[in-house]
Design an enzyme around this catalytic site. Sequence first.
Site, PDB file in Angstrom:
ATOM      1  N   PRO A 118       0.793  -1.240   0.000  1.00 30.62           N
ATOM      2  CA  PRO A 118       0.000   0.000   0.000  1.00 30.62           C
ATOM      3  C   PRO A 118       0.820   1.283   0.000  1.00 30.62           C
ATOM      4  O   PRO A 118       0.237   2.362  -0.083  1.00 30.62           O
ATOM      5  CB  PRO A 118      -0.815  -0.124   1.291  1.00 30.62           C
ATOM      6  CG  PRO A 118      -0.037  -1.042   2.166  1.00 30.62           C
ATOM      7  CD  PRO A 118       0.690  -1.981   1.267  1.00 30.62           C
ATOM      8  N   ASP A 165       4.108   1.571 -11.513  1.00 31.01           N
ATOM      9  CA  ASP A 165       2.914   2.386 -11.720  1.00 31.01           C
ATOM     10  C   ASP A 165       2.933   3.582 -10.768  1.00 31.01           C
ATOM     11  O   ASP A 165       3.828   3.738  -9.943  1.00 31.01           O
ATOM     12  CB  ASP A 165       1.635   1.544 -11.672  1.00 31.01           C
ATOM     13  CG  ASP A 165       1.316   0.997 -10.292  1.00 31.01           C
ATOM     14  OD1 ASP A 165       1.792   1.579  -9.298  1.00 31.01           O
ATOM     15  OD2 ASP A 165       0.588  -0.008 -10.221  1.00 31.01           O
ATOM     16  N   LYS A 200      -1.490   4.201 -14.809  1.00 27.30           N
ATOM     17  CA  LYS A 200      -2.736   4.919 -15.015  1.00 27.30           C
ATOM     18  C   LYS A 200      -3.163   5.501 -13.688  1.00 27.30           C
ATOM     19  O   LYS A 200      -2.867   4.966 -12.638  1.00 27.30           O
ATOM     20  CB  LYS A 200      -3.799   3.947 -15.505  1.00 27.30           C
ATOM     21  CG  LYS A 200      -3.299   3.134 -16.660  1.00 27.30           C
ATOM     22  CD  LYS A 200      -4.400   2.386 -17.320  1.00 27.30           C
ATOM     23  CE  LYS A 200      -3.899   1.777 -18.604  1.00 27.30           C
ATOM     24  NZ  LYS A 200      -2.653   1.036 -18.415  1.00 27.30           N
ATOM     25  N   GLY A 254       1.383  -1.230  -7.386  1.00 22.74           N
ATOM     26  CA  GLY A 254       0.867  -0.933  -6.050  1.00 22.74           C
ATOM     27  C   GLY A 254       0.034  -2.092  -5.519  1.00 22.74           C
ATOM     28  O   GLY A 254      -0.610  -2.807  -6.286  1.00 22.74           O
ATOM     29  N   GLY A 255       0.075  -2.285  -4.216  1.00 22.08           N
ATOM     30  CA  GLY A 255      -0.743  -3.332  -3.594  1.00 22.08           C
ATOM     31  C   GLY A 255      -0.308  -4.711  -4.026  1.00 22.08           C
ATOM     32  O   GLY A 255       0.870  -5.046  -4.001  1.00 22.08           O
ATOM     33  N   ASP A 256      -1.272  -5.510  -4.450  1.00 25.46           N
ATOM     34  CA  ASP A 256      -1.031  -6.856  -4.955  1.00 25.46           C
ATOM     35  C   ASP A 256      -1.287  -6.835  -6.462  1.00 25.46           C
ATOM     36  O   ASP A 256      -2.355  -6.381  -6.894  1.00 25.46           O
ATOM     37  CB  ASP A 256      -2.006  -7.834  -4.264  1.00 25.46           C
ATOM     38  CG  ASP A 256      -1.645  -9.288  -4.532  1.00 25.46           C
ATOM     39  OD1 ASP A 256      -1.097  -9.580  -5.616  1.00 25.46           O
ATOM     40  OD2 ASP A 256      -1.911 -10.123  -3.667  1.00 25.46           O
ATOM     41  N   THR A 284      -2.627  -5.990  -0.410  1.00 27.22           N
ATOM     42  CA  THR A 284      -3.599  -5.208  -1.178  1.00 27.22           C
ATOM     43  C   THR A 284      -4.238  -4.123  -0.312  1.00 27.22           C
ATOM     44  O   THR A 284      -4.250  -4.210   0.928  1.00 27.22           O
ATOM     45  CB  THR A 284      -4.653  -6.146  -1.789  1.00 27.22           C
ATOM     46  OG1 THR A 284      -5.419  -5.399  -2.737  1.00 27.22           O
ATOM     47  CG2 THR A 284      -5.600  -6.725  -0.744  1.00 27.22           C
ATOM     48  N   ALA A 285      -4.770  -3.087  -0.969  1.00 25.21           N
ATOM     49  CA  ALA A 285      -5.331  -1.931  -0.257  1.00 25.21           C
ATOM     50  C   ALA A 285      -6.426  -2.334   0.729  1.00 25.21           C
ATOM     51  O   ALA A 285      -6.525  -1.750   1.815  1.00 25.21           O
ATOM     52  CB  ALA A 285      -5.873  -0.918  -1.262  1.00 25.21           C
ATOM     53  N   MET A 337     -10.937   2.259  -6.355  1.00 20.57           N
ATOM     54  CA  MET A 337     -11.210   3.291  -7.358  1.00 20.57           C
ATOM     55  C   MET A 337     -12.654   3.785  -7.238  1.00 20.57           C
ATOM     56  O   MET A 337     -13.349   3.969  -8.231  1.00 20.57           O
ATOM     57  CB  MET A 337     -10.940   2.751  -8.777  1.00 20.57           C
ATOM     58  CG  MET A 337      -9.480   2.361  -8.968  1.00 20.57           C
ATOM     59  SD  MET A 337      -9.167   1.430 -10.469  1.00 20.57           S
ATOM     60  CE  MET A 337      -9.511  -0.248  -9.947  1.00 20.57           C
TER      61      MET A 337
HETATM   62  N1  SAH Z   1      -3.322  -3.552  -7.051  1.00 22.22           N
HETATM   63  C1  SAH Z   1      -3.773  -2.543  -6.107  1.00 22.22           C
HETATM   64  C2  SAH Z   1      -5.027  -1.871  -6.583  1.00 22.22           C
HETATM   65  C3  SAH Z   1      -4.851  -1.062  -7.847  1.00 22.22           C
HETATM   66  S1  SAH Z   1      -6.292  -0.150  -8.268  1.00 22.22           S
HETATM   67  C4  SAH Z   1      -3.972  -3.192  -4.730  1.00 22.22           C
HETATM   68  O1  SAH Z   1      -3.921  -4.430  -4.624  1.00 22.22           O
HETATM   69  O2  SAH Z   1      -4.154  -2.475  -3.758  1.00 22.22           O
HETATM   70  C5  SAH Z   1      -5.957   1.413  -7.505  1.00 22.22           C
HETATM   71  C6  SAH Z   1      -6.863   1.620  -6.309  1.00 22.22           C
HETATM   72  O3  SAH Z   1      -6.364   0.890  -5.191  1.00 22.22           O
HETATM   73  C7  SAH Z   1      -6.960   3.036  -5.818  1.00 22.22           C
HETATM   74  O4  SAH Z   1      -7.874   3.778  -6.588  1.00 22.22           O
HETATM   75  C8  SAH Z   1      -7.470   2.820  -4.400  1.00 22.22           C
HETATM   76  O5  SAH Z   1      -8.844   2.508  -4.400  1.00 22.22           O
HETATM   77  C9  SAH Z   1      -6.730   1.556  -4.007  1.00 22.22           C
HETATM   78  N2  SAH Z   1      -5.500   1.840  -3.229  1.00 22.22           N
HETATM   79  C10 SAH Z   1      -4.241   1.544  -3.583  1.00 22.22           C
HETATM   80  N3  SAH Z   1      -3.371   1.892  -2.615  1.00 22.22           N
HETATM   81  C11 SAH Z   1      -4.105   2.404  -1.603  1.00 22.22           C
HETATM   82  C12 SAH Z   1      -3.810   2.936  -0.310  1.00 22.22           C
HETATM   83  N4  SAH Z   1      -2.559   3.010   0.162  1.00 22.22           N
HETATM   84  N5  SAH Z   1      -4.846   3.362   0.464  1.00 22.22           N
HETATM   85  C13 SAH Z   1      -6.116   3.282   0.021  1.00 22.22           C
HETATM   86  N6  SAH Z   1      -6.455   2.796  -1.194  1.00 22.22           N
HETATM   87  C14 SAH Z   1      -5.476   2.371  -1.992  1.00 22.22           C
END
Ligand code: SAH
Length: 254
Positions: free
Chosen positions: A16, A39, A61, A92-94, A122-123, A174
């Site tokens: 995150p 990204d 994006k 970002g995230g997973d 993941t977020a 999102m």
């Molecule tokens: N692959 C990522 C998601 C990508 S889509 C994952 O697993 O987290 C991008 C969306 O992820 C953002 O619009 C938001 O809704 C969420 N997101 C990603 N990082 C975040 C964070 N640190 N805090 C809150 N939402 C987050």
Amino acid sequence: MPVPTSRPVAFVGAGPGSADLLTLRALRLVAAADVVIHDRLVGPEILALARPGAQLVAAGKKGFGPATPQEAINALLTGHALSGARVVRLKGGDPVVFGRLDEEIAALEAAGLAFEIVPGITAASAAAAAIGQSLTRRGRNSGIRLLTGHDMQGFADHDWRALARPGEVAAIYMGKRAARFLQGRLLMHGADRATPVTVVENAACPDERVIATTLDRLPADLGAAALTGPALTFLGLAPRAARAHAATMTRELA
Ligand code: SAH
């Protein structure tokens, strides 16, 4: 057939945002990479872990904003991998959650290139931790949906009737711009106006913010909060009051 001279392209989850939420495998791969294609959610703290001389390429994006065309990202990935470079695609995230992973894997496969996937936090997990809640709880919700607020067609359609049922929990990625749309659809399908909704901005980052609201007040409270960072919206979850307080205290003491 993989091209024998190339190394597998690593799709790596960056978590995150905070570098200390990377996995050790992610750290090892990022530190060894020749090229890191990342990204927009991946910040400087994590990119600083690449070795000096590594090529950092921003490709991604941002909501409805500017975007690197997917074909260009695919070409970058295959081009660098075919040249024999160690390529990390840092997301970002997973990478397996709303990461457009399949399109990039398809491009690698079409070029005969191998890949590996390294999961990240993941977020939804980071946001649940931020509010002291579990994503599932016996007797409340035996499942959770991961939804996107918008897709290629615009605001995304979902099974609103199922989501409107009491006790449902959904983690909406999102979802900022879709707040009014989500509210309208859910109310139209019978959701309780008092259903808790919690928005976590910059989850697990130093500038994390939690907006605890209800379905009724979601668009107004979200508008007033004027969020600028990535935000995860929970339908059906409220912060656990004591835990949220403790988390604030910890940050103030740090
Ligand atoms: N692959 C990522 C998601 C990508 S889509 C994952 O697993 O987290 C991008 C969306 O992820 C953002 O619009 C938001 O809704 C969420 N997101 C990603 N990082 C975040 C964070 N640190 N805090 C809150 N939402 C987050």
